[in-house]
Design a protein around this motif. Structure first.
Motif, PDB file in Angstrom:
ATOM      1  N   ASP A  57       0.828  -1.201   0.000  1.00  0.00           N
ATOM      2  CA  ASP A  57       0.000   0.000   0.000  1.00  0.00           C
ATOM      3  C   ASP A  57       0.867   1.259   0.000  1.00  0.00           C
ATOM      4  O   ASP A  57       0.573   2.215  -0.716  1.00  0.00           O
ATOM      5  N   ALA A  58       1.932   1.253   0.799  1.00  0.00           N
ATOM      6  CA  ALA A  58       2.831   2.413   0.833  1.00  0.00           C
ATOM      7  C   ALA A  58       3.489   2.619  -0.521  1.00  0.00           C
ATOM      8  O   ALA A  58       3.637   3.751  -0.981  1.00  0.00           O
ATOM      9  N   GLU A  92       2.247   1.751  -3.425  1.00  0.00           N
ATOM     10  CA  GLU A  92       1.231   2.272  -4.346  1.00  0.00           C
ATOM     11  C   GLU A  92       0.997   3.764  -4.122  1.00  0.00           C
ATOM     12  O   GLU A  92       0.856   4.522  -5.079  1.00  0.00           O
ATOM     13  N   HIS A  93       0.966   4.187  -2.863  1.00  0.00           N
ATOM     14  CA  HIS A  93       0.770   5.609  -2.575  1.00  0.00           C
ATOM     15  C   HIS A  93       1.959   6.430  -3.073  1.00  0.00           C
ATOM     16  O   HIS A  93       1.784   7.534  -3.590  1.00  0.00           O
ATOM     17  N   SER A 145       1.687   6.615  -6.824  1.00  0.00           N
ATOM     18  CA  SER A 145       0.617   7.517  -7.237  1.00  0.00           C
ATOM     19  C   SER A 145       0.981   8.976  -6.987  1.00  0.00           C
ATOM     20  O   SER A 145       0.486   9.862  -7.674  1.00  0.00           O
ATOM     21  N   PHE A 146       1.861   9.223  -6.000  1.00  0.00           N
ATOM     22  CA  PHE A 146       2.312  10.595  -5.760  1.00  0.00           C
ATOM     23  C   PHE A 146       3.198  11.074  -6.905  1.00  0.00           C
ATOM     24  O   PHE A 146       3.094  12.218  -7.340  1.00  0.00           O
TER      25      PHE A 146
END
Length: 173
Positions: free
Chosen positions: A49-50, A52-53, A56-57
């Motif tokens: 999840d980290a 992916e974030h 996405s940033f």
């Protein structure tokens, strides 16, 4: 030589005993292993999840079309509604009578803004860091010799206190 042979025999006896033990004794260990596997999978999910974030940033996308960009269909299935389309990270587009999901476009303006804010924040932190360090170290007696007590002045103060105590002691008697 006899000692080494006896030691070897005892090692084999212990090994055979350990192999012949019923697996019911090992169930708590198995339970602990299952818990550790679950914990490891949770950590892997958090890392995923980290990641992916973070991606996405640094790879922002938008559904806004500019200058008649060509729509690339999103391969999530046919006949999806708007919610399903958005859940699959695709952009909904309503043409004449059917809903089409298409791939989002790279948002270079948003990427530029994010990088600008990130770099400006980094420079701000690097610029303030020396001032914060100096302010903390200036108040420290270890690094600032002016904050240390002067031994001569300290001796004079102790003598005056001793004299005051003697005078106060004489006055009380």
């Amino acid at each position: 030589m006899l000692l080494i042979g006896t030691h070897l025999v005892w090692n084999y006896v212990v090994l055979i005993l350990l192999c012949s033990i019923d697996s019911s004794f090992a169930s708590p260990t198995q339970h602990v292993l299952e818990k550790s596997e679950v914990a490891l999978s949770k950590v892997n999910m958090k890392l995923k999840d980290a990641r992916e974030h973070l991606l996405s940033f640094f790879r922002p996308v938008t559904c806004r079309r500019k200058h008649e960009q060509t729509l690339i269909p999103c391969h999530v299935g046919e006949g999806l509604n708007t919610t399903e389309c958005l859940e699959n990270k695709c952009c909904p587009s309503e043409t004449a009578h059917e809903l089409i999901c298409y791939m989002p476009f790279k948002d270079n303006v948003q990427l530029t803004f994010r990088l600008l804010v990130l770099v400006a924040g980094g420079f701000l932190i690097l610029g303030c860091l020396p001032f914060c360090c100096c302010a903390c170290l200036q108040r420290s007696q270890c690094f600032n010799p002016l904050r240390r007590a002067n031994k001569e002045v300290q001796k004079i103060v102790w003598k005056k206190r001793a004299c005051r105590e003697d005078v106060c002691g004489l006055l009380q008697d």
